[in-house]
Design a protein around this motif. Sequence first.
Motif, PDB file in Angstrom:
ATOM      1  N   ARG A  42      -4.184   0.661   2.518  1.00 34.64           N
ATOM      2  CA  ARG A  42      -2.964  -0.050   2.886  1.00 34.64           C
ATOM      3  C   ARG A  42      -3.197  -1.038   4.033  1.00 34.64           C
ATOM      4  N   VAL A 228       5.374  10.563  -4.497  1.00 31.26           N
ATOM      5  CA  VAL A 228       5.129  10.252  -3.086  1.00 31.26           C
ATOM      6  C   VAL A 228       4.854  11.525  -2.299  1.00 31.26           C
ATOM      7  N   ILE A 232       0.894   8.863  -1.919  1.00 31.47           N
ATOM      8  CA  ILE A 232       1.311   7.586  -2.477  1.00 31.47           C
ATOM      9  C   ILE A 232       0.174   6.926  -3.245  1.00 31.47           C
ATOM     10  N   MET A 236       2.654   3.497  -7.724  1.00 34.57           N
ATOM     11  CA  MET A 236       4.026   3.701  -7.268  1.00 34.57           C
ATOM     12  C   MET A 236       4.568   2.456  -6.573  1.00 34.57           C
ATOM     13  N   TYR A 237       3.673   1.716  -5.907  1.00 36.07           N
ATOM     14  CA  TYR A 237       4.090   0.429  -5.340  1.00 36.07           C
ATOM     15  C   TYR A 237       4.543  -0.507  -6.455  1.00 36.07           C
ATOM     16  N   SER A 240       7.919   0.706  -7.914  1.00 39.08           N
ATOM     17  CA  SER A 240       9.009   0.429  -6.980  1.00 39.08           C
ATOM     18  C   SER A 240       9.329  -1.060  -6.926  1.00 39.08           C
TER      19      SER A 240
END
Length: 267
Positions: A42, A228, A232, A236-237, A240
């Motif tokens: 990240r 989550v 994560i 999932m990013y 979303s």
Amino acid sequence: MKRTKDSLKRVVENFYLVIILIFLYAPIATMAVLSFNNSKSRTQWGGFTLKWYLEMFESSATIDALTNTLFIAFASSLIATVIGTAAAIAINSMKKTTKTIIMGITNIPMLNADIVTGISLMLAFIAFGISLGFQTILIAHITFNIPYVILSVMPKLKQTSKSTYEAALDLGASPLYAFFKVVFPDILPGVLSGFLLAFTMSLDDFIITHFTRGAGINTLSTLIYSEVRRGIKPSMYALSSIIFVTVLVLLIITNFAPNHKKGGEMI
């Protein structure tokens, strides 16, 4: 002096607005950027990629959750639109005091905390011996969508002319035929707005769905929550981000579609 004060006030207002927008949308923008990051980190950019989106659609759990979400959102919105429109027509024909009381009661679910609504519905299902599952999610979504439909249809009903409807009846039209020929075209923008708003609310609901779903039943929001908790994943990013874009588009359509004009008259 006055111009200087006005300019300073405008600068402060614009600065305040920019700060608010940054706080609201910077996290979402960060998530969207990370959904295209080739690296799982990240904090480090590994290059542009679409593999997380492909991985997302290759997951059977994601596809099942997407199917459930879309079906529940469409079915609950459609049923809520029919019930809400009928309720709005009934409320509009009431006396002023009764109408005010009923509208106040109708607005309570929208002002009530979602967690209270979710727990209340869950307890109601258990009390009536209804096992939690797909059907309870659908019923719950219909329940909390109805007030939004009523709220969207009521302003259009207030703009309609009763004399036109009564004239159609005097000319021999049946009440049902007169309604669909005279009243319904006038309130159609409100009905469509109510449907789209209900669809949007159902699409991204989590709390009420979480309390009314059974074991093994997932929507996109509950799937993201469960994933989550395990850690994560970049997919999932991506998921979303798709939900955010979909809801944003629906909200834009809801706010602007009914305001389109045709031939100088409001549709």
